[in-house]
Design an enzyme around this catalytic site. Structure first.
Site, PDB file in Angstrom:
ATOM      1  N   ASP A  30       0.823  -1.219   0.000  1.00  0.00           N
ATOM      2  CA  ASP A  30       0.000   0.000   0.000  1.00  0.00           C
ATOM      3  C   ASP A  30       0.856   1.268   0.000  1.00  0.00           C
ATOM      4  OD1 ASP A  30      -2.242  -1.640   0.229  1.00  0.00           O
ATOM      5  OD2 ASP A  30      -2.252  -1.522   2.406  1.00  0.00           O
ATOM      6  N   GLU A 200     -12.139  -1.148  -3.252  1.00  0.00           N
ATOM      7  CA  GLU A 200     -11.494  -0.389  -2.186  1.00  0.00           C
ATOM      8  C   GLU A 200     -10.360   0.455  -2.762  1.00  0.00           C
ATOM      9  OE1 GLU A 200      -9.981  -3.272   0.573  1.00  0.00           O
ATOM     10  OE2 GLU A 200      -8.729  -4.271  -0.916  1.00  0.00           O
TER      11      GLU A 200
END
Length: 311
Positions: A30, A200
């Site tokens: 991420d 997401e």
């Protein structure tokens, strides 16, 4: 962990891009990137502990791990406060500070919090934790993780969300405040009606009269024990809007509130399940970053990040 991949949006437009070059400490998860204003040095922030920080003089490396933004975790009282996720970084000239939004949660939970910290120089040891900005619970329509900041017509806005009712956006009154008693209500900007609503990691950026909404769709993990049916794994999807605050549509004109979305990057060759994407604008170029699971590493729980240039 995931591997860092740099990919060109020009390449993506012509066909699925292969990973660009990355040297040094390229294993990450991420990632959020920022180029320091004072000297042009690049910093990469990543999921884990108090948010891992790496730096490099060039976007493609060599990257060196230099520490954590919040050693020991967040001041927020939460079971996940020592393992922070999905950092997003921006700079505000008025305060001469860099702001980092981060997520606090546990896997599969809607009991989640988006926190914020600030720094004058992006270095480990320079960060001040301001605590919680936004939270969610089982009574909320959204899951308060995966934050992404953008300024639209002078108003700072935070896009966020994962599963449940998917992606939302809320205006901020400052980098550290929603304003009032909780601020304006969050507005839904994308929704997938299929299966468990598995989208997401929203990322909104402006380019040539349009605001583009990137997000990840498909199953994100568990590949080391079982693989989803082909096409069911992570992939990067895009929609666009003139306003940036809603009305996002895909290439066919389908609303992204009605399961719309055009696949921008998917599994191909030795790349499996790209996702966790972002965009970084630098002089004379723009880049998108994504984490990927190289086919040869399936079963090793590792991902790499790649970057490609955008035209």
């Amino acid at each position: 962990m995931h591997h860092l991949v740099f990919c060109s949006l020009l390449a993506l437009a012509a066909g699925y891009a292969n990973p660009g070059p990355c040297s040094g400490d390229c294993w990450t998860h991420d990632p959020g990137f920022y180029q320091r204003k004072s000297d042009g040095k690049y910093f990469r922030f990543a999921t884990g502990a108090g948010i891992y920080i790496s730096s490099a003089d060039a976007l493609t490396g060599p990257w060196t791990a230099v520490g954590e933004a919040l050693p020991g975790g967040s001041q927020v009282d939460h079971a996940g406060n020592t393992s922070l996720w999905a950092p997003d970084i921006h700079y505000e000239s008025a305060s001469n500070l860099y702001y980092m939004y981060y997520s606090i949660s546990t896997l599969g939970s809607q009991d989640s919090i988006i926190g914020v910290a600030s720094s004058p120089n992006l270095q480990p040891g320079s960060w001040t934790d301001h605590g919680a900005l936004l939270s969610s619970s089982s009574a909320s329509p959204f899951n308060a993780i995966d934050p992404n900041w953008i300024s639209i017509d002078g108003t700072p806005r935070l896009s966020f969300g994962s599963y449940w009712h998917d992606l939302f956006q809320v205006p901020l009154t400052s980098a550290t405040s929603l304003g009032g008693s909780g601020g304006a209500p969050a507005v839904q900007i994308a929704y997938n009606a299929s299966a468990n609503h598995n989208i997401e990691a929203s990322f909104v950026f402006y380019r040539r009269g349009w605001y583009y909404l990137l997000f990840s769709s498909g199953r994100a993990n568990g590949y080391d024990t079982s693989l989803p049916a082909p096409g069911g794994e992570y992939r990067i999807v895009v929609c666009r809007s003139r306003s940036g605050t809603g009305d996002f549509v895909d290439r066919t004109g389908t609303s992204c509130l009605q399961s719309g979305g055009t696949t921008l990057l998917a599994s191909h060759g030795t790349v499996y399940a790209p996702g966790g994407q972002g965009s970084l604008r630098i002089p004379r170029a723009a880049w998108c970053s994504t984490t990927t699971m190289p086919i040869r590493r399936l079963g090793c729980r590792r991902r790499s990040t790649s970057l490609d240039g955008i035209r």
